[in-house]
Write a protein that holds these residues in place. Structure first.
Motif, PDB file in Angstrom:
ATOM      1  N   LEU A 188     -14.238 -53.771 -33.483  1.00 37.81           N
ATOM      2  CA  LEU A 188     -13.141 -52.816 -33.628  1.00 37.81           C
ATOM      3  C   LEU A 188     -11.822 -53.558 -33.509  1.00 37.81           C
ATOM      4  CD1 LEU A 188     -12.542 -49.729 -33.831  1.00 37.81           C
ATOM      5  CD2 LEU A 188     -12.429 -49.723 -31.336  1.00 37.81           C
ATOM      6  N   THR A 189     -10.980 -53.461 -34.536  1.00 34.84           N
ATOM      7  CA  THR A 189      -9.703 -54.180 -34.527  1.00 34.84           C
ATOM      8  C   THR A 189      -8.510 -53.255 -34.320  1.00 34.84           C
ATOM      9  OG1 THR A 189      -9.539 -54.052 -36.948  1.00 34.84           O
ATOM     10  CG2 THR A 189     -10.615 -56.003 -36.012  1.00 34.84           C
ATOM     11  N   VAL A 190      -8.729 -51.957 -34.352  1.00 38.62           N
ATOM     12  CA  VAL A 190      -7.664 -50.977 -34.117  1.00 38.62           C
ATOM     13  C   VAL A 190      -7.562 -50.727 -32.611  1.00 38.62           C
ATOM     14  CG1 VAL A 190      -6.930 -48.600 -34.480  1.00 38.62           C
ATOM     15  CG2 VAL A 190      -8.000 -49.881 -36.353  1.00 38.62           C
ATOM     16  N   PRO A 191      -6.380 -50.846 -32.006  1.00 44.44           N
ATOM     17  CA  PRO A 191      -6.241 -50.527 -30.574  1.00 44.44           C
ATOM     18  C   PRO A 191      -6.673 -49.088 -30.310  1.00 44.44           C
ATOM     19  CG  PRO A 191      -4.290 -51.662 -31.389  1.00 44.44           C
ATOM     20  CD  PRO A 191      -5.113 -51.324 -32.592  1.00 44.44           C
ATOM     21  N   THR A 192      -7.678 -48.923 -29.455  1.00 45.10           N
ATOM     22  CA  THR A 192      -8.315 -47.623 -29.297  1.00 45.10           C
ATOM     23  C   THR A 192      -8.520 -47.285 -27.825  1.00 45.10           C
ATOM     24  OG1 THR A 192      -9.492 -47.890 -31.401  1.00 45.10           O
ATOM     25  CG2 THR A 192     -10.367 -46.251 -29.859  1.00 45.10           C
ATOM     26  N   ARG A 251      -0.323 -45.275 -43.200  1.00 44.45           N
ATOM     27  CA  ARG A 251      -0.848 -45.589 -41.867  1.00 44.45           C
ATOM     28  C   ARG A 251      -0.584 -44.414 -40.931  1.00 44.45           C
ATOM     29  NH1 ARG A 251      -2.019 -50.651 -40.068  1.00 44.45           N
ATOM     30  NH2 ARG A 251      -0.934 -50.426 -38.085  1.00 44.45           N
ATOM     31  N   THR A 252      -1.499 -44.217 -39.994  1.00 48.62           N
ATOM     32  CA  THR A 252      -1.370 -43.086 -39.091  1.00 48.62           C
ATOM     33  C   THR A 252      -1.888 -43.449 -37.713  1.00 48.62           C
ATOM     34  OG1 THR A 252      -1.884 -40.723 -38.828  1.00 48.62           O
ATOM     35  CG2 THR A 252      -3.668 -42.137 -39.575  1.00 48.62           C
ATOM     36  N   THR A 253      -1.456 -42.692 -36.728  1.00 49.86           N
ATOM     37  CA  THR A 253      -2.127 -42.660 -35.440  1.00 49.86           C
ATOM     38  C   THR A 253      -3.241 -41.620 -35.558  1.00 49.86           C
ATOM     39  OG1 THR A 253      -0.192 -43.310 -34.148  1.00 49.86           O
ATOM     40  CG2 THR A 253      -1.885 -42.038 -33.006  1.00 49.86           C
ATOM     41  N   TRP A 254      -4.446 -42.006 -35.187  1.00 51.38           N
ATOM     42  CA  TRP A 254      -5.611 -41.110 -35.320  1.00 51.38           C
ATOM     43  C   TRP A 254      -5.976 -40.584 -33.941  1.00 51.38           C
ATOM     44  CZ3 TRP A 254      -9.201 -41.436 -39.869  1.00 51.38           C
ATOM     45  CH2 TRP A 254     -10.297 -40.571 -39.741  1.00 51.38           C
ATOM     46  N   VAL A 277       0.718 -38.532 -37.357  1.00 48.48           N
ATOM     47  CA  VAL A 277      -0.347 -38.379 -36.373  1.00 48.48           C
ATOM     48  C   VAL A 277      -1.403 -37.467 -36.985  1.00 48.48           C
ATOM     49  CG1 VAL A 277      -1.002 -37.549 -34.082  1.00 48.48           C
ATOM     50  CG2 VAL A 277       1.191 -38.693 -34.412  1.00 48.48           C
ATOM     51  N   LEU A 278      -2.613 -37.981 -37.121  1.00 50.74           N
ATOM     52  CA  LEU A 278      -3.730 -37.212 -37.660  1.00 50.74           C
ATOM     53  C   LEU A 278      -4.550 -36.669 -36.493  1.00 50.74           C
ATOM     54  CD1 LEU A 278      -5.253 -36.575 -40.413  1.00 50.74           C
ATOM     55  CD2 LEU A 278      -6.748 -38.492 -39.797  1.00 50.74           C
ATOM     56  N   GLU A 285      -2.995 -47.159 -37.256  1.00 51.01           N
ATOM     57  CA  GLU A 285      -2.158 -47.965 -36.377  1.00 51.01           C
ATOM     58  C   GLU A 285      -2.749 -48.075 -34.981  1.00 51.01           C
ATOM     59  OE1 GLU A 285       2.488 -48.077 -34.813  1.00 51.01           O
ATOM     60  OE2 GLU A 285       1.873 -46.732 -36.447  1.00 51.01           O
ATOM     61  N   ARG A 286      -3.209 -46.962 -34.439  1.00 50.51           N
ATOM     62  CA  ARG A 286      -3.861 -46.905 -33.128  1.00 50.51           C
ATOM     63  C   ARG A 286      -4.675 -45.626 -33.071  1.00 50.51           C
ATOM     64  NH1 ARG A 286       0.063 -44.332 -29.030  1.00 50.51           N
ATOM     65  NH2 ARG A 286       1.491 -43.188 -30.390  1.00 50.51           N
ATOM     66  N   MET A 287      -5.575 -45.545 -32.096  1.00 47.19           N
ATOM     67  CA  MET A 287      -6.511 -44.433 -32.107  1.00 47.19           C
ATOM     68  C   MET A 287      -6.789 -43.940 -30.695  1.00 47.19           C
ATOM     69  SD  MET A 287     -10.384 -44.327 -33.652  1.00 47.19           S
ATOM     70  CE  MET A 287      -9.695 -44.600 -35.284  1.00 47.19           C
ATOM     71  N   LEU A 288      -6.866 -42.604 -30.588  1.00 45.96           N
ATOM     72  CA  LEU A 288      -7.340 -41.945 -29.381  1.00 45.96           C
ATOM     73  C   LEU A 288      -8.578 -41.157 -29.742  1.00 45.96           C
ATOM     74  CD1 LEU A 288      -7.101 -40.977 -26.434  1.00 45.96           C
ATOM     75  CD2 LEU A 288      -5.602 -39.140 -27.263  1.00 45.96           C
TER      76      LEU A 288
END
Length: 277
Positions: A221-225, A98-101, A34-35, A123-126
């Motif tokens: 945007l292709t990353v689930p955000t 790969r990371t969760t951002w 997790v970044l 992997e996914r982003m908040l």
């Protein structure tokens, strides 16, 4: 001065694409990465209420952006795409594929740029506390942003205004839960005036107008955000909750009684999102 202590956190400096970058690390090395990326005018300490819970199961990586906190302050390189590239270089140096951002303010904006350029790394982003790249032009929002960005971008006034302005903004919108003097100092005293000037002069001179003219209008945007904003945040006030038209991977949540400082004002919302709750 060394970074402040937080139980379970260790500190390293890595060579991230030629930039000496400070990174706060916690949690198991073999855990999902997790970044955590802060915004202006803060540093990794913005995540102090989030890191202890996440580090129980996740490999937590909390870098300081270029020129912030304990990361090298360079003369140039404050384009927001460069900040995104700096962070991808941190992942490269740490061997993270790969990371969760999770990013607030510029940490979220740079995350969106990274997701467009290198979607396979995320992997996914908040993202939090920002208007997203596809926000329709809004005169009220522009006026709010320019009210503090223009003074900061001016070479002489910006250097003088940075300290007082950052200290005042750090306390804004917090209601009765104001930052301690020690926390304010950790942020304000580790942010060179030249960094603030460069961040906002670069934005106003080279970035804001192209974005307003639709630089990313056709970018998918292709990353689930997820974008989380505070209902009381003047930077994002009026943002509607729900899916974003034309961006099926992007949805917006609005938190009541929260302003611009979500990881500090509502840390559990961040923890719950990362943990999938």
């Amino acid at each position: 001065m060394d970074p402040p202590d937080l139980p379970g956190v260790r500190h390293e400096h890595v060579n991230a694409g030629g930039l000496r970058t400070h990174v706060a690390l916690a949690g198991p090395q073999d855990g999902p990465a997790v970044l955590l990326v802060h915004g202006w005018p803060q540093n990794w300490w913005a995540w102090r209420r989030v890191i202890p819970a996440l580090s129980e199961h996740f490999r937590v990586i909390a870098p300081d952006l270029r020129g912030h906190g304990w990361t090298e302050a360079t003369e140039h390189g404050y384009e927001k795409q460069q900040l995104a590239d700096d962070l991808i270089a941190v992942l490269d140096e740490l061997g993270v594929e790969r990371t969760t951002w999770v990013g607030r303010d510029w940490g979220g904006w740079s995350g969106l740029l990274a997701a467009l350029r290198a979607p396979g790394r995320i992997e996914r982003m908040l993202t939090m506390s920002i208007p997203h790249l596809w926000t329709a032009p809004n005169p009220r929002l522009v006026a709010t942003l320019l009210s503090y960005q223009v003074p900061l971008a001016l070479p002489l006034l910006g250097k003088r205004a940075c300290g007082p302005m950052s200290r005042a903004l750090l306390q804004s919108g917090r209601g009765g839960e104001r930052l301690s003097g020690a926390d304010v100092a950790i942020f304000a005293e580790h942010l060179p005036a030249n960094t603030s000037v460069a961040m906002y002069r670069t934005l106003l001179a080279r970035e804001m107008i192209p974005v307003a003219r639709g630089r990313y209008a056709d970018a998918a945007l292709t990353v689930p955000t997820t974008l989380i904003v505070g209902a009381d945040d003047p930077v994002t006030r009026g943002t509607s909750a729900g899916d974003v038209q034309g961006q099926p991977q992007l949805s917006v949540r609005v938190l009541d009684s929260v302003a611009h400082w979500i990881p500090e004002q509502r840390p559990q919302a961040v923890i719950d999102w990362v943990e999938g709750r």
